[in-house]
Design a protein around this motif. Structure first.
Motif, short mmCIF file in Angstrom:
data_model
loop_
_atom_site.label_atom_id
_atom_site.label_comp_id
_atom_site.label_asym_id
_atom_site.label_seq_id
_atom_site.Cartn_x
_atom_site.Cartn_y
_atom_site.Cartn_z
N LYS B 29 -92.20 -68.70 -28.94
CA LYS B 29 -91.69 -67.41 -28.45
C LYS B 29 -92.08 -66.34 -29.43
CE LYS B 29 -88.70 -67.10 -24.90
NZ LYS B 29 -89.18 -66.03 -24.03
N LEU B 31 -91.29 -63.05 -31.52
CA LEU B 31 -90.12 -62.39 -32.10
C LEU B 31 -90.55 -60.97 -32.46
CD1 LEU B 31 -87.19 -62.65 -33.38
CD2 LEU B 31 -88.36 -63.22 -35.51
N GLY B 33 -88.16 -57.28 -32.43
CA GLY B 33 -87.00 -56.83 -33.19
C GLY B 33 -85.93 -57.90 -33.30
N GLY B 34 -85.98 -58.87 -32.42
CA GLY B 34 -85.02 -59.98 -32.46
C GLY B 34 -83.65 -59.65 -31.88
N HIS B 35 -83.48 -58.43 -31.33
CA HIS B 35 -82.13 -58.06 -30.92
C HIS B 35 -81.74 -58.48 -29.51
CE1 HIS B 35 -81.34 -56.59 -34.77
NE2 HIS B 35 -80.24 -55.95 -34.42
N HIS B 100 -79.69 -43.83 -26.60
CA HIS B 100 -78.45 -44.38 -26.05
C HIS B 100 -78.49 -45.90 -25.93
CE1 HIS B 100 -77.78 -40.17 -25.27
NE2 HIS B 100 -76.51 -40.46 -25.08
N VAL B 101 -79.51 -46.52 -26.50
CA VAL B 101 -79.57 -47.99 -26.49
C VAL B 101 -78.69 -48.49 -27.63
CG1 VAL B 101 -81.07 -49.97 -26.91
CG2 VAL B 101 -81.92 -48.06 -25.54
N GLY B 102 -77.71 -49.33 -27.30
CA GLY B 102 -76.89 -49.97 -28.34
C GLY B 102 -76.33 -48.97 -29.32
N VAL B 106 -78.90 -51.29 -34.00
CA VAL B 106 -79.74 -51.93 -32.98
C VAL B 106 -81.04 -51.14 -32.83
CG1 VAL B 106 -79.92 -52.44 -30.50
CG2 VAL B 106 -77.78 -52.93 -31.73
N GLY B 113 -91.29 -52.72 -26.59
CA GLY B 113 -91.98 -53.87 -26.00
C GLY B 113 -91.01 -55.02 -25.73
N ASP B 124 -81.69 -50.59 -20.62
CA ASP B 124 -81.89 -49.20 -20.23
C ASP B 124 -83.36 -48.84 -20.04
OD1 ASP B 124 -79.11 -48.57 -20.43
OD2 ASP B 124 -79.34 -48.57 -22.61
N GLU B 165 -99.46 -64.45 -23.61
CA GLU B 165 -99.80 -63.03 -23.52
C GLU B 165 -98.84 -62.17 -24.34
OE1 GLU B 165 -102.06 -62.08 -19.35
OE2 GLU B 165 -99.90 -62.41 -19.22
N LEU B 166 -99.40 -61.09 -24.85
CA LEU B 166 -98.64 -60.15 -25.67
C LEU B 166 -98.69 -58.78 -24.99
CD1 LEU B 166 -97.44 -59.53 -28.63
CD2 LEU B 166 -99.78 -58.92 -29.24
N LYS B 184 -75.49 -43.29 -17.90
CA LYS B 184 -75.15 -44.64 -18.35
C LYS B 184 -73.65 -44.78 -18.27
CE LYS B 184 -75.84 -47.81 -22.23
NZ LYS B 184 -76.67 -48.12 -23.40
N ASP B 191 -71.46 -50.18 -25.66
CA ASP B 191 -71.62 -51.21 -24.63
C ASP B 191 -72.90 -51.01 -23.81
OD1 ASP B 191 -69.48 -52.73 -25.16
OD2 ASP B 191 -68.25 -52.05 -23.47
N TRP B 192 -73.32 -52.08 -23.18
CA TRP B 192 -74.38 -52.00 -22.20
C TRP B 192 -73.84 -51.25 -20.98
CZ3 TRP B 192 -79.03 -54.95 -22.82
CH2 TRP B 192 -79.07 -55.74 -23.98
C1 FAD Z 1 -75.25 -55.20 -30.04
C2 FAD Z 1 -76.42 -54.92 -29.14
C3 FAD Z 1 -76.32 -53.92 -28.18
C4 FAD Z 1 -77.39 -53.64 -27.34
N1 FAD Z 1 -77.25 -52.66 -26.43
C5 FAD Z 1 -78.27 -52.35 -25.61
C6 FAD Z 1 -78.15 -51.32 -24.63
O1 FAD Z 1 -77.12 -50.64 -24.55
N2 FAD Z 1 -79.21 -51.07 -23.83
C7 FAD Z 1 -80.38 -51.77 -23.94
O2 FAD Z 1 -81.30 -51.49 -23.20
N3 FAD Z 1 -80.54 -52.74 -24.85
C8 FAD Z 1 -79.50 -53.05 -25.68
N4 FAD Z 1 -79.66 -54.05 -26.60
C9 FAD Z 1 -80.93 -54.81 -26.65
C10 FAD Z 1 -81.95 -54.14 -27.56
O3 FAD Z 1 -82.45 -52.98 -26.95
C11 FAD Z 1 -83.11 -55.09 -27.86
O4 FAD Z 1 -83.72 -54.58 -28.99
C12 FAD Z 1 -84.18 -55.23 -26.81
O5 FAD Z 1 -83.66 -55.59 -25.58
C13 FAD Z 1 -85.20 -56.30 -27.18
O6 FAD Z 1 -86.14 -55.80 -28.10
P1 FAD Z 1 -86.49 -56.62 -29.39
O7 FAD Z 1 -87.64 -55.93 -30.03
O8 FAD Z 1 -85.29 -56.78 -30.23
O9 FAD Z 1 -87.01 -58.00 -28.77
P2 FAD Z 1 -86.80 -59.52 -29.17
O10 FAD Z 1 -85.38 -59.89 -29.16
O11 FAD Z 1 -87.57 -59.81 -30.41
O12 FAD Z 1 -87.57 -60.21 -27.94
C14 FAD Z 1 -87.00 -60.22 -26.65
C15 FAD Z 1 -87.88 -61.05 -25.72
O13 FAD Z 1 -89.10 -60.38 -25.45
C16 FAD Z 1 -90.22 -61.13 -25.91
N5 FAD Z 1 -91.13 -60.15 -26.52
C17 FAD Z 1 -90.82 -59.27 -27.50
N6 FAD Z 1 -91.86 -58.47 -27.76
C18 FAD Z 1 -92.86 -58.85 -26.93
C19 FAD Z 1 -94.20 -58.38 -26.72
N7 FAD Z 1 -94.72 -57.37 -27.42
N8 FAD Z 1 -94.95 -59.00 -25.76
C20 FAD Z 1 -94.44 -60.03 -25.04
N9 FAD Z 1 -93.18 -60.50 -25.20
C21 FAD Z 1 -92.40 -59.92 -26.13
C22 FAD Z 1 -89.67 -62.13 -26.88
O14 FAD Z 1 -90.45 -63.30 -26.91
C23 FAD Z 1 -88.29 -62.39 -26.30
O15 FAD Z 1 -88.37 -63.32 -25.27
C24 FAD Z 1 -78.61 -54.37 -27.46
C25 FAD Z 1 -78.71 -55.38 -28.42
C26 FAD Z 1 -77.65 -55.66 -29.26
C27 FAD Z 1 -77.81 -56.75 -30.29
#
Ligand code: FAD
Ligand code: FES
Ligand code: FES
Lengths: 157, 275
Positions: B29, B31, B33-35, B100-102, B106, B113, B124, B165-166, B184, B191-192
């Motif tokens: 998988k 990774l 931002g991991g969030h 307004h995300v998180g 976060v 992406g 969002d 794919e990326l 929202k 909150d979401w």
């Molecule tokens: C406390 C909390 C509150 C949040 N609240 C909200 C909210 O209100 N609204 C909202 O929209 N989001 C919210 N989020 C989610 C946040 O926006 C995440 O950052 C986002 O959903 C995922 O982005 P990431 O970079 O962290 O992805 P990751 O967690 O690293 O990856 C998510 C998935 O996407 C895949 N992936 C990642 N990057 C790529 C890429 N370039 N190409 C192909 N696949 C990829 C990964 O393999 C994984 O399966 C919240 C998260 C937390 C922890």
């Protein structure tokens, strides 16, 4: 896996399992127990630290992701015996009760003022939305941050 | 909560990441931002055996003017979006919604992406990019392809992305924006959305995206059709639930979500300047 990071100004190299969370690494391997774990589900912000100067929730980051980064925890904020202005403002404004959320609150607040040195009360409340406190009702926390902003942005200009 | 054990590899480039994915197959998988991924792994709802970390690919972290569109690198963080002056003038809806995300922590880590690829109907940014009519650029071992966001989502947490794919870039068309709105609805800060609506009105373009109204992020096709036919905001909003399939959960029943969708679409259309 071997990782090296600068923690509170000191370079640390350690062997970690990739699945080790940064919060656990700081607390258990480095003994920095000021970083609290409240919810463990990315919600409460008690585990907030700075990675390369920005606030992050260390329960939602792997230690290996911080390899090569500068990490600051609550232990790294004071200058010797002199508290960081934010710590002093929390103390003077009674910005804490039990203190559990405080390390994360203070770290989030310092990051907030870095990004916005002169926030309104509403901006402080929004800026701390990732941190939960079960005791104070937030009023004094917000007052502490505003007091610190008045002091530090005043000093800067 | 500790994730199940996995091997960790840090990608040095987009090509390296794709080669690593090809080498490890389904078990790997990405990774970013991991969030979204790490919370799932901590709950053991996901247990990949290899994590390919693309979080350091700074050449995929950009927001630039590319003539008829704004090009955004997949590794661009929510914080970069909410502080970008280019976005604030060229795509104010995305600029605003990213803030307004998180919560700030976060937004310091999460990427656009990751948000789009994760295909979470509660997210969002997918609804925002749907409203704006964006295009996704995806790179795999055989080269690059472009997918209009309207064709990207295929099921719950599923998108048109192969395991090797990326997602590299998001293209947001430059619209002559006349008005926009992001609604929202949630009960507590951070909150979401229980239901969310992203709307944009521009010369020759109406776009309305829905958050949490089905198993995928959705474009409100019925509303947009009504607007093109000259409906008022209130009339168009009556069609907010066409093609939706909301779920009942702790926050809301199906009926309540449908009610919210109608009300929020109307508010969004009104805020974007329609009467
Ligand atoms: C406390 C909390 C509150 C949040 N609240 C909200 C909210 O209100 N609204 C909202 O929209 N989001 C919210 N989020 C989610 C946040 O926006 C995440 O950052 C986002 O959903 C995922 O982005 P990431 O970079 O962290 O992805 P990751 O967690 O690293 O990856 C998510 C998935 O996407 C895949 N992936 C990642 N990057 C790529 C890429 N370039 N190409 C192909 N696949 C990829 C990964 O393999 C994984 O399966 C919240 C998260 C937390 C922890
Ligand atoms: S312990 Fe990290 S957010 Fe609560
Ligand atoms: S002071 Fe007790 S949780 Fe905040």
């Amino acid at each position: 896996m071997k990782i090296t990071m600068t923690v509170n100004g000191v370079e640390r190299t350690d062997e970690v399992e990739p699945r080790t969370l940064l919060a656990h690494h700081l607390r258990e391997a480095l003994g920095l127990t000021g970083t609290n774990i409240g919810c463990d589900t990315s919600s409460c912000g008690a585990c907030t630290i700075h990675v390369d100067g920005q606030s992050v929730k260390s329960c939602t980051m792997l230690a290996v992701q911080a390899d090569g980064c500068a990490v600051t925890t609550i232990e790294g904020l004071a200058d010797g015996d002199t508290l960081h202005p934010m710590q002093r403002c929390f103390q003077q404004n009674h910005g804490l009760q039990c203190g559990y959320c405080t390390p994360g609150m203070v770290m989030a607040a310092v990051s907030l003022l870095d990004e916005n040195p002169n926030p309104t009360e509403r901006e402080v409340r929004l800026g701390l939305e990732g941190n939960l406190c079960r005791c104070t009702g937030y009023h004094n926390i917000v007052q502490s941050v505003l007091a610190c902003a008045a002091e530090t942005s005043g000093a800067a200009s | 909560m500790i994730p199940a054990a996995f091997d960790y590899v840090r990608a040095e480039s987009a090509d390296h990441a794709i080669a690593l994915l090809a080498e490890h197959g389904d078990e790997a998988k990405l990774l970013a931002g991991g969030h979204s991924l790490l919370p799932l792994m901590k709950l053991r709802l996901a247990s990949p055996t290899v994590l390919v970390d693309v979080g350091r690919l700074d050449d995929l972290r950009f927001i630039r003017d590319a003539g008829d569109h704004i090009a955004i690198g997949a590794l661009t963080r929510h914080r970069d979006l909410e502080t970008s002056e280019l976005l604030s003038s060229a795509a104010p809806l995305l600029h605003h919604a990213a803030g307004h995300v998180g919560d700030p922590q976060v937004r310091h880590r999460g990427t656009i992406g990751g948000s789009l690829a994760h295909a979470d109907p509660a997210s969002d940014l997918p609804a925002v990019v749907l409203a704006l009519g964006g295009t996704l650029v995806v790179q795999g071992p055989g080269g690059q392809r472009e997918i209009p966001i309207g064709e990207f989502y295929t099921g719950f947490l599923e998108a048109d992305l192969q395991p090797d794919e990326l997602l590299t870039e998001i293209r947001i068309p430059k619209l002559d924006t006349l008005g926009w709105s992001f609604q929202k609805f949630n009960r507590r800060a951070q909150d979401w959305a229980i239901v969310g609506v992203a709307a944009v009105r521009a010369e020759g373009h109406h776009g309305v995206g829905l958050v949490n109204m089905g198993s995928t992020p959705l474009h409100a096709g019925g509303v947009v059709e009504a607007l093109h036919a000259g409906a008022t905001a209130a009339q168009a909003a009556e069609r907010a639930n066409e093609g939706t399939e909301p779920q009942t959960d702790n926050n809301a029943t199906v009926e309540y979500r449908e009610h919210l969708a109608r009300v929020l679409v109307r508010r969004a259309l009104e805020e974007s300047g329609l009467s």
